[in-house]
Scaffold this active site. Structure first.
Site, mmCIF file in Angstrom:
data_model
loop_
_atom_site.group_PDB
_atom_site.id
_atom_site.type_symbol
_atom_site.label_atom_id
_atom_site.label_comp_id
_atom_site.label_asym_id
_atom_site.label_seq_id
_atom_site.Cartn_x
_atom_site.Cartn_y
_atom_site.Cartn_z
ATOM 1 N N GLU A 87 0.849 -1.197 0.000
ATOM 2 C CA GLU A 87 0.000 0.000 0.000
ATOM 3 C C GLU A 87 0.885 1.249 0.000
ATOM 4 O OE1 GLU A 87 -1.584 1.379 3.858
ATOM 5 O OE2 GLU A 87 -1.515 -0.741 4.429
ATOM 6 N N CYS A 121 -3.412 -3.307 4.331
ATOM 7 C CA CYS A 121 -2.527 -4.406 4.750
ATOM 8 C C CYS A 121 -2.909 -5.749 4.143
ATOM 9 C CB CYS A 121 -2.546 -4.537 6.269
ATOM 10 S SG CYS A 121 -2.056 -3.042 7.096
ATOM 11 N N HIS A 255 -3.001 -10.307 11.662
ATOM 12 C CA HIS A 255 -2.434 -9.020 11.261
ATOM 13 C C HIS A 255 -2.268 -8.215 12.554
ATOM 14 C CE1 HIS A 255 -1.710 -5.155 9.657
ATOM 15 N NE2 HIS A 255 -2.856 -4.660 10.125
HETATM 16 P P1 HMG Z 1 -5.225 6.446 21.279
HETATM 17 O O1 HMG Z 1 -6.684 6.503 20.993
HETATM 18 O O2 HMG Z 1 -4.522 7.700 21.591
HETATM 19 O O3 HMG Z 1 -4.906 5.439 22.445
HETATM 20 O O4 HMG Z 1 -4.463 5.725 20.074
HETATM 21 P P2 HMG Z 1 -5.837 5.012 23.668
HETATM 22 O O5 HMG Z 1 -6.151 6.200 24.491
HETATM 23 O O6 HMG Z 1 -6.951 4.125 23.207
HETATM 24 O O7 HMG Z 1 -4.761 4.137 24.452
HETATM 25 C C1 HMG Z 1 -4.299 2.946 23.907
HETATM 26 C C2 HMG Z 1 -4.296 1.899 24.997
HETATM 27 O O8 HMG Z 1 -3.303 2.263 25.958
HETATM 28 C C3 HMG Z 1 -5.612 1.830 25.772
HETATM 29 O O9 HMG Z 1 -5.777 0.474 26.092
HETATM 30 C C4 HMG Z 1 -5.310 2.637 27.022
HETATM 31 O O10 HMG Z 1 -6.109 2.287 28.137
HETATM 32 C C5 HMG Z 1 -3.875 2.269 27.247
HETATM 33 P P3 HMG Z 1 -7.242 -0.169 26.056
HETATM 34 O O11 HMG Z 1 -7.998 0.584 27.091
HETATM 35 O O12 HMG Z 1 -7.779 0.060 24.663
HETATM 36 O O13 HMG Z 1 -6.993 -1.597 26.367
HETATM 37 N N1 HMG Z 1 -3.105 3.249 28.029
HETATM 38 C C6 HMG Z 1 -2.187 2.895 28.941
HETATM 39 N N2 HMG Z 1 -1.773 1.691 29.390
HETATM 40 C C7 HMG Z 1 -0.778 1.659 30.326
HETATM 41 N N3 HMG Z 1 -0.199 2.797 30.820
HETATM 42 C C8 HMG Z 1 -0.607 4.012 30.400
HETATM 43 C C9 HMG Z 1 -1.630 4.097 29.427
HETATM 44 N N4 HMG Z 1 -2.230 5.131 28.785
HETATM 45 C C10 HMG Z 1 -3.134 4.594 27.937
HETATM 46 N N5 HMG Z 1 -0.012 5.100 30.905
HETATM 47 C C11 HMG Z 1 -4.872 4.058 18.345
HETATM 48 C C12 HMG Z 1 -4.557 4.311 19.812
HETATM 49 C C13 HMG Z 1 -4.711 2.574 18.064
HETATM 50 C C14 HMG Z 1 -6.312 4.475 18.057
HETATM 51 C C15 HMG Z 1 -3.893 4.882 17.474
HETATM 52 O O14 HMG Z 1 -2.584 4.511 17.765
HETATM 53 C C16 HMG Z 1 -4.157 4.716 15.989
HETATM 54 O O15 HMG Z 1 -5.024 5.368 15.420
HETATM 55 N N6 HMG Z 1 -3.359 3.807 15.281
HETATM 56 C C17 HMG Z 1 -3.532 3.558 13.862
HETATM 57 C C18 HMG Z 1 -4.761 2.738 13.561
HETATM 58 C C19 HMG Z 1 -4.640 1.293 13.998
HETATM 59 O O16 HMG Z 1 -3.576 0.799 14.271
HETATM 60 N N7 HMG Z 1 -5.775 0.572 13.997
HETATM 61 C C20 HMG Z 1 -5.796 -0.816 14.328
HETATM 62 C C21 HMG Z 1 -6.879 -1.608 13.589
HETATM 63 S S1 HMG Z 1 -6.960 -1.235 11.852
HETATM 64 C C22 HMG Z 1 -5.672 -2.143 11.109
HETATM 65 O O17 HMG Z 1 -5.151 -3.026 11.693
HETATM 66 C C23 HMG Z 1 -5.266 -1.731 9.743
HETATM 67 C C24 HMG Z 1 -3.948 -0.982 9.654
HETATM 68 O O18 HMG Z 1 -2.886 -1.876 9.874
HETATM 69 C C25 HMG Z 1 -3.825 -0.315 8.291
HETATM 70 C C26 HMG Z 1 -3.886 -1.193 7.059
HETATM 71 O O19 HMG Z 1 -4.716 -2.077 6.923
HETATM 72 O O20 HMG Z 1 -3.107 -0.876 6.136
HETATM 73 C C27 HMG Z 1 -3.831 0.114 10.686
#
Ligand code: HMG
Length: 465
Positions: A87, A121, A255
């Site tokens: 991609e 992906c 993935h």
């Molecule tokens: P965010 O929204 O800022 O993070 O970004 P958050 O607030 O949800 O925190 C993440 C986790 O850390 C949470 O855990 C928090 O609680 C925890 P959860 O509650 O969900 O279990 N947390 C902590 N833990 C320990 N100590 C701390 C602490 N603070 C917070 N101090 C997000 C996260 C993934 C949304 C962002 O990184 C993002 O947008 N990433 C890109 C998109 C992505 O990876 N999506 C995944 C699914 S889609 C996919 O797989 C396709 C992809 O690969 C692309 C493709 O296909 O080409 C992305």
């Protein structure tokens, strides 16, 4: 021309590539002003590999294909199909595959089918399926196919940046393979969603709705798993193997955009098993979880109680069948198309070969937008052949441990250089060549017509890098 239906079609050799530099996620948390533990515990990431402006998708593919052919002593004329899943678009109408044809020029072999496939992906899996399908089709001419996946996963500054990464995987596909694709056991789900896409063609960065992307991933996982189970159960009625659900797999790969999501995904599959178990049997198989009897898939993507309960319920399964598959994802990050196949490599180097002989590996591949498949691979019963196959991956851990750590400040500066010069022409990259692994192709320059020229760092004399 082959006349017989080829047997045991699958992966005969696999090569993985990751960047020679990484940033530490604990240091990145501090640098970004994120709370301590957010990237490392919350997302489950330890290190993130990245490329300077010296590497692009073409160079990654040139390197990984060269290394695979060299390591396994495959002649260029033995390849009849080459598919690329990516991609990371560079030249838009001109495929990465066409760039790779430079490697075949000296051999005179231009009779190589296949082209690039793109859907986030998922492109790597589509490439691999195309390769498998070709070998199993009437078009097959008896030669090998190569499926190549490569991407540079970079995000703008902000919440998504720590979920970046980069890498490439090349797989040699043919009959009588140590890793065999099980016939009739592929379940696919495709749907229109704007969860992650790249509408700005001048930028490497995606537009991403993080929360929606997670929901899309989990819902695609639900659908693929249920469909896979149905197909499996239909086959099983003939074979009487007696196993259903997660018990059917000896290892499960996903993935991996970040490792925590995979751990939750194992819990999600366990939740599916729970919902698919008759109420009468739930008390016995899922003791203490009766309070979720009326829960639904749609209502629980972000339900903390369900998530926690099934994370606990599936903890042993995660430990036994998935944890080892996350090594490269944890150490390098999201490679996009190669991600799930880096999981396969992690499994192969993380578990004694003898423990995998004759086993079934479940695979879930997901690409935003969205396209997803679940399928299974069966490991050959031939222990000696399998051990030989796995031994070819002996280079992975030493290479991983020889990477150079870069401070977040320098990482951020290198990202800015990429960002600023993404489509610059003419352009001469400034990233260090010295830091690259031996045998790495790198971008020498881009001329005023955007034509890219590559060179290679010296290889180690035995051709094994
Ligand atoms: P965010 O929204 O800022 O993070 O970004 P958050 O607030 O949800 O925190 C993440 C986790 O850390 C949470 O855990 C928090 O609680 C925890 P959860 O509650 O969900 O279990 N947390 C902590 N833990 C320990 N100590 C701390 C602490 N603070 C917070 N101090 C997000 C996260 C993934 C949304 C962002 O990184 C993002 O947008 N990433 C890109 C998109 C992505 O990876 N999506 C995944 C699914 S889609 C996919 O797989 C396709 C992809 O690969 C692309 C493709 O296909 O080409 C992305």
């Amino acid at each position: 021309m082959a006349t017989n239906w080829p047997e045991n079609v699958g992966i005969r050799a696999i090569e993985v590539l990751f960047p020679s530099q990484y940033v530490d996620q604990t240091e990145l948390e501090q640098f970004d002003g994120a709370s301590a533990g957010k990237y490392t515990i919350g997302l489950g990431q330890a290190k993130m590999g990245f490329c300077s402006d010296r590497e692009d998708v073409n160079s990654l593919c040139l390197t990984v294909v060269s290394r695979l052919l060299e390591r396994h002593h495959i002649k260029h004329t033995e390849i009849g199909r080459l598919e690329v899943g990516t991609e990371t678009i560079v030249d838009k109408s001109k495929s990465v595959k066409s760039v790779l044809m430079q490697l075949f020029a000296d051999s005179g072999n231009t009779d190589i089918e296949g082209i690039d496939t793109t859907n986030a992906c998922y492109g790597g899996t589509a490439a691999l399926f195309n390769a498998i399908n070709w070998i199993e089709s009437s078009s097959w001419d008896g030669r090998y196919a190569l499926a190549v996946c490569a991407d540079i996963a970079v995000y703008a500054k902000g919440a998504a940046r720590p979920t970046g990464g980069a890498g490439a995987v090349a797989m040699l596909v043919g009959p009588n393979a140590p890793l065999v694709f099980e016939r009739g056991l592929r379940a696919t789900h495709m749907e229109h969603a704007y969860d992650f896409y790249k509408p700005d063609l001048s930028s490497e960065y995606p537009t991403v709705d993080g929360k929606l992307s997670i929901q899309c991933y989990l819902s695609a996982l639900d659908t693929c798993y249920r469909l896979y189970r149905q197909k499996f159960e239909k086959q099983q009625a003939k074979t009487q193997s007696g196993k259903v659900g997660l018990d059917n797999f000896d290892a499960i790969l996903f993935h991996t955009p970040f490792c925590k999501l995979v751990q939750k995904s194992v819990g999600r599959l366990s939740f599916n098993d729970f919902l698919l178990t008759s109420e009468g049997k739930r008390a016995e198989q899922f003791a203490g979880l009766e309070r979720f009897n009326n829960a639904t898939l749609e209502g629980t993507y972000f339900d903390r109680d369900v998530e926690k309960a099934f994370l606990t319920q599936s903890a042993d399964v995660f430990e036994a069948k998935t944890k080892k598959t996350l090594l490269l994802a944890n150490q390098v990050g999201n490679m996009y198309t190669p991600s799930v196949y880096s999981g396969l490599v992690s499994l192969l180097i993380g578990v004694p070969a003898a423990d995998l002989v004759g086993k079934r590996i479940g695979v879930f591949s997901y690409g935003s937008g969205l396209a997803a498949s679940m399928y299974s691979i069966s490991v050959t019963q031939d222990a000696a052949a399998f051990e030989k196959f796995v031994a070819q991956l002996d280079y992975v851990l030493p290479l991983l441990n020889s990477r150079e750590k870069v401070a977040p400040e320098q990482f951020s500066e290198l990202m800015e250089v990429r960002e600023k010069n993404n489509h610059a022409a003419p352009y001469t990259p400034t990233g260090s060549v010295g830091v690259l692994f031996p045998g790495t192709y790198y971008l020498k320059d881009v001329d005023s017509l955007h034509r890219r020229t590559y060179e290679r760092t010296p290889t180690i004399s035995n051709g094994v890098h």
